[in-house]
Design a protein around this motif. Structure first.
Motif, short mmCIF file in Angstrom:
data_model
loop_
_atom_site.label_atom_id
_atom_site.label_comp_id
_atom_site.label_asym_id
_atom_site.label_seq_id
_atom_site.Cartn_x
_atom_site.Cartn_y
_atom_site.Cartn_z
N ALA A 145 10.67 6.94 -12.53
CA ALA A 145 10.69 5.47 -12.56
C ALA A 145 10.87 4.94 -11.15
O ALA A 145 11.32 5.64 -10.25
N GLY A 146 10.52 3.67 -10.95
CA GLY A 146 10.73 3.01 -9.68
C GLY A 146 9.64 3.32 -8.68
O GLY A 146 8.77 4.15 -8.92
N ALA A 147 9.73 2.65 -7.56
CA ALA A 147 8.70 2.79 -6.55
C ALA A 147 8.89 4.08 -5.77
O ALA A 147 10.01 4.46 -5.45
N ARG A 148 7.82 4.76 -5.51
CA ARG A 148 7.88 5.95 -4.67
C ARG A 148 6.91 5.75 -3.52
O ARG A 148 5.80 5.30 -3.70
N ARG A 149 7.39 6.09 -2.35
CA ARG A 149 6.54 5.89 -1.20
C ARG A 149 5.43 6.93 -1.21
O ARG A 149 5.67 8.11 -1.48
N GLN A 150 4.24 6.50 -0.97
CA GLN A 150 3.12 7.41 -0.91
C GLN A 150 2.57 7.42 0.51
O GLN A 150 2.76 6.46 1.25
N PRO A 151 1.90 8.47 0.88
CA PRO A 151 1.29 8.46 2.21
C PRO A 151 0.33 7.28 2.32
O PRO A 151 -0.41 6.97 1.38
N LEU A 152 0.42 6.60 3.45
CA LEU A 152 -0.42 5.41 3.64
C LEU A 152 -1.87 5.85 3.78
O LEU A 152 -2.21 6.62 4.67
N SER A 154 -10.11 -1.16 2.20
CA SER A 154 -9.40 -2.26 1.54
C SER A 154 -8.09 -2.56 2.28
O SER A 154 -7.73 -3.71 2.50
N PHE A 155 -7.38 -1.49 2.69
CA PHE A 155 -6.12 -1.67 3.41
C PHE A 155 -6.36 -2.45 4.71
O PHE A 155 -5.67 -3.43 5.00
N TRP A 156 -7.35 -2.02 5.48
CA TRP A 156 -7.60 -2.68 6.76
C TRP A 156 -8.05 -4.12 6.56
O TRP A 156 -7.65 -5.02 7.32
N HIS A 164 0.82 -1.21 0.00
CA HIS A 164 0.00 0.00 0.00
C HIS A 164 0.86 1.26 0.00
O HIS A 164 0.44 2.30 -0.50
N LEU A 165 2.08 1.13 0.58
CA LEU A 165 2.96 2.30 0.59
C LEU A 165 3.60 2.54 -0.78
O LEU A 165 3.81 3.66 -1.19
#
Lengths: 583, 280
Positions: free
Chosen positions: A49-56, A61-63, A23-24
């Motif tokens: 490019a590549g993964a970037r951390r996003q605010p959780l 769905s996450f829970w 999710h991050l």
């Protein structure tokens, strides 16, 4: 909390941080319809490019996914806080005697039946059983565990190949009691025990069977380039039985003989073969037990002692050394001291040769008629009595080292060590003594040659019987590699090498510092294992049951089913939530 | 509070008579002269671009206030309701509902004084039967066109001198001057009503999104955060300002209607303030 440390449980719990990380860092964008994309298009934003951390984003769905991962971990680990399906530990002892492989035509072997029984029991007990698997033998060993999971136990049984000679099961049961700590112990064997055990359930899967076996296999050097092979075949049955004995050298059949013998009889066959022939394979026709139907006999290595006679002529004659040279087949005379393993002289030889030193001068004599004090446990003096012996010595002869024979305070025979070499100082003037004419002299000389032979570098014996120890005399430290049926083992020793508990196998190969040092065989000869007439099937319950009946203890907990149900509900709810989010 | 019946509401309101400074477009271009057929109706404050010939100099001498005279416009008694049927109008349920209500309401408000003609604009344009407006659900009207108003070909459907009301979100790439001119062509008076959903006026941060344009299918991956939203709002404001300015320049009427407001509030609020509606 043992559920928390189960491998499956740990794997399941790893899914929780994995879900959070997904999710991050996830890059799969949710579709969002808009009317005018041109209003959103932003030249300031360039995708990287590549993964970037996003605010959780703590979405439903996450829970739900975190909950599902948590429930999966709990379910896989067998979580049960109320202990309804408490994990039980038991110790299973497998009888490793070779007769466990005796094959019954229709039922199979006790080994197969034992594995099948154990597998069925483990399947029935489910995930709430932890097993410690012990293999009996000359040294009990742990095959799985302590407290192994069922898949590990079943994998261990697949590798189990009983091959030990007859042995006492008590050490294995004592080991099992230590591991069980008051829990249940099960012994799987092929013959019922004489009396029930107090705390061990014994299940024997054996069947009385007729069997013929090699009762003795021997190869001996006769000298002159000839070896003698001696084979004894024994009929371990209550009826007359026939078999066929075959001796091969590689693909070449050296001898083949049909043997028919009455109940319990034995037949010995002897033949001479050239010493140059390498390993000889001995085979009997297949019957109930295979391991006692074959043997491999390697050529005996030359371990004769090279002796240099450097004594004065009179002393040599008085000691009857020429007669001894002819009598002992283990002696080879050499003409240079440097080539000798043993030097008989009036002065010590240089190491690594060993020496027996006698006095030359007959000055300042002293005669003793006993009593003599001597170290009877020393290999050199084994069998000596020194009764009635008159021993004349020289007072000027030095006797350094450890006294082996003394008269009063005078040392008559001493042993001195110089590194790996030994020097015996024998303060004996044969012209004025009776030792050389007594029965003790040939014994002493024989012991001397035997000691020198044992002191030579190399294997002591190469045609071993199962249970014997393989010994290799090495004066210096060495790196060893032993090739056998289970692969190659490496070790380092300083001095002699001793290998015990070796499996029956025809071609053990020992490498010393990466060069082949010896090929030897371990042949299975054990009448107790070959005689299958006393095997039987029986269940012997323990006199005292330590634990509650298995059915009650191993009952599957309903908690697991609830956890599984909630896990499925969480997955379905997540699927529904994700479906709703799609436009 | 119950749902308002747009047809009933249309019986409370009526369309106001359009007014304009006599002849010629307002703005920074001069008008083309006075029309003798115009009937004086009202004053309003002078705005840059108004025709100086219509400044009431006597009033200026009296009050020091520069005012222009407004005249009753001589237009046809026909109202043309041009309804944007593009997919984006159906993007949000609230938006589609408000659009339907508005169409019915305006039809009802205009029916007493005007002959009302509905025209549905999309890849194809076609007239809407009068009976359709009797049902607030607008049966038979589907918002599924992939072409925007700028691409609509009205052919011979539009008539000269009519009061032309265009209802759309105007969220498509366009040049304001060209678009307004195209929609105004031949009309006696043009009224542009922009209907926007709250998600379009006040979008909220949603993290990484794949923004997909409903009509074209084009998409763009964007982190929809506060800064991106602020830039979006600026562009939307620029679009609205451009159309409003162009409408004022061409003596058309412009109003933005938020779907957050009820139809009753829209009628009493922006529609009345823009001079489109007056109570009966």
């Amino acid at each position: 909390m043992s559920w928390f440390t189960t491998p499956w449980g740990l794997l399941g719990f790893l899914a929780v941080p994995a879900v959070v990380a997904l999710h991050l860092f996830h890059r799969k964008h949710q579709n969002f319809p808009v009317a005018g994309l041109f209003l959103w298009e932003d030249t300031q934003f360039a995708e990287t490019a590549g993964a970037r951390r996003q605010p959780l984003r703590r979405t439903p769905s996450f829970w739900l996914e975190v909950l599902a991962a948590l429930l999966a971990g709990l379910w896989l680990s067998g979580f049960d806080p109320w202990g309804n399906g408490k994990t039980e530990h038991w110790v299973v002892v497998l009888d490793d005697s070779a007769s466990m492989r005796a094959m019954h035509a229709s039922e199979g072997s006790p080994q197969e039946k034992a594995i099948r029984y154990l597998s069925d029991e483990l399947q029935e007990k489910g995930r709430r059983i932890r097993t410690t698997l012990v293999r009996s033998g000359l040294r009990p060993t742990l095959l799985a565990g302590p407290g192994a999971l069922t898949p590990d136990v079943l994998r261990a049984t697949e590798k189990w190949a009983p091959q030990a000679p007859a042995h006492n099961l008590k050490p294995a049961l004592a080991f099992a009691r230590e591991l069980a700590e008051g829990g249940k112990i099960l012994l799987l064997t092929d013959h019922p025990l004489g009396h029930p055990q107090e705390d061990v359930r014994v299940i024997s899967f054996g069947r009385p069977l007729a069997n013929q076996a090699l009762a003795k296999s021997m190869r001996k050097s006769l000298g002159h380039g000839e070896d003698k092979i001696s084979i004894t075949v024994r009929n371990y049955s209550n009826n007359e039985e026939a078999t066929q004995l075959t001796l091969r050298h590689g693909e070449q059949i050296l001898a083949q003989k049909d043997i028919t013998q009455p109940a319990d009889a034995r037949t010995t066959i002897q033949l001479s073969i050239p010493s140059r022939l390498g390993a000889i394979q001995v085979e009997l026709k297949a019957d109930a037990l295979g391991v006692d139907n074959q043997a491999v006999l390697h050529p005996i290595p030359d371990r004769r002692v090279n002796v240099f006679f450097g004594l004065s002529g009179e002393t040599h004659r008085q000691l009857q050394l020429s007669k001894a040279e002819n009598s002992f087949s283990g002696i080879r005379r050499v003409s240079h001291a440097a080539d000798a393993d043993l030097v008989l002289a009036h002065v010590p030889a240089n190491p690594p040769s060993w020496s027996l030193v006698l006095p030359l001068e007959e000055n300042d004599l002293e005669a003793y008629a006993g009593p003599f004090a001597f170290e009877q446990r020393h290999d050199l003096l084994e069998g000596l009595t020194l009764e009635g012996v008159v021993w004349t010595s020289s007072k000027d002869f030095p006797t350094p080292g450890t006294p082996l024979v003394s008269a009063g305070s005078t040392a008559l025979l001493t042993e001195q060590r110089l590194g790996a070499a030994k020097i015996w100082h024998l303060n004996l003037l044969p012209q004025r003594s009776t030792l050389q004419r007594s029965p003790d002299w040939p014994i002493l000389f024989s012991n001397l040659i035997e000691l020198c032979s044992q002191g030579k570098e190399g294997p002591q014996s190469i045609n071993l019987v199962c249970g014997e120890t393989f010994s290799y005399h090495a004066s210096e430290s060495a790196d060893w590699a032993l090739e056998g049926p289970d692969g190659t083992r490496h070790f380092t020793t300083v001095g002699d090498l001793h290998l015990s508990v070796l499996a029956p196998f025809g071609f053990w190969k020992l490498h010393r510092d990466k060069s082949l040092a010896a090929i030897f065989s371990v042949n299975f000869v054990d009448p107790s294992e070959s005689d299958l007439r006393d095997r039987g099937s029986l269940v012997q319950a323990p006199q005292k049951e330590n634990i509650a009946p298995a059915e009650a203890r191993f009952a599957e907990s309903p908690v697991g089913r609830w956890i599984l149900l909630f896990f499925l509900l969480a997955v379905l709810a997540d699927w529904w939530v994700l479906g709703r989010r799609r436009p | 509070m119950g749902k308002t019946d747009p047809i009933q509401l249309g019986k409370i309101w009526r369309l106001a008579k359009p007014t304009r400074p006599a002849s010629g477009p307002a703005g920074n271009q001069l008008g083309k002269g006075t029309g003798a057929s115009l009937e004086f109706q009202d004053y309003r404050e002078y705005q840059a671009g108004d025709d100086l010939r219509h400044v009431d100099w006597q009033a200026y001498a009296r009050t020091d206030q520069v005012s222009v005279r407004l005249y009753q416009e001589e237009i046809s008694t026909t109202v043309e309701l041009i309804l944007d049927a593009s997919l984006s109008m159906d993007l949000w349920p609230n938006k589609a509902n408000r659009w339907r209500e508005l169409c019915c309401f305006l039809h009802a408000a205009a029916t007493s004084d005007y002959t009302v003609r509905g025209v549905l604009a999309g890849e194809r344009t076609f007239p809407i039967p009068r009976e359709t407006f009797q049902d607030p659900a607008l049966p038979g009207i589907h918002l599924e066109a992939k072409a925007s108003l700028a691409d609509a070909n009205f052919g011979g459907l539009l008539r000269p001198g009519t009061l032309r009301i265009v209802i759309s979100d105007f969220l498509f790439p366009h040049h304001p001057s060209t678009l307004v001119a195209q929609l105004q062509k031949g009309a006696g008076k043009l009224i542009l009503l922009q209907v926007l959903d709250a998600e379009e006026t006040q979008p909220s941060p949603r993290g990484h999104l794949r923004l997909q344009e409903t009509e074209s299918g084009r998409h763009r991956d964007l982190p929809v955060d506060e800064s991106v939203i602020q830039r979006y709002k600026k562009r939307l404001q620029r679009l609205q300002n451009g159309l409003a300015e162009e409408a004022r320049r061409k003596n058309a009427m412009w109003a933005t209607l938020s779907c957050k407001s009820s139809l009753m509030d829209l009628a009493a609020g922006p529609l009345q303030q823009a001079g489109l509606l007056v109570p009966r």
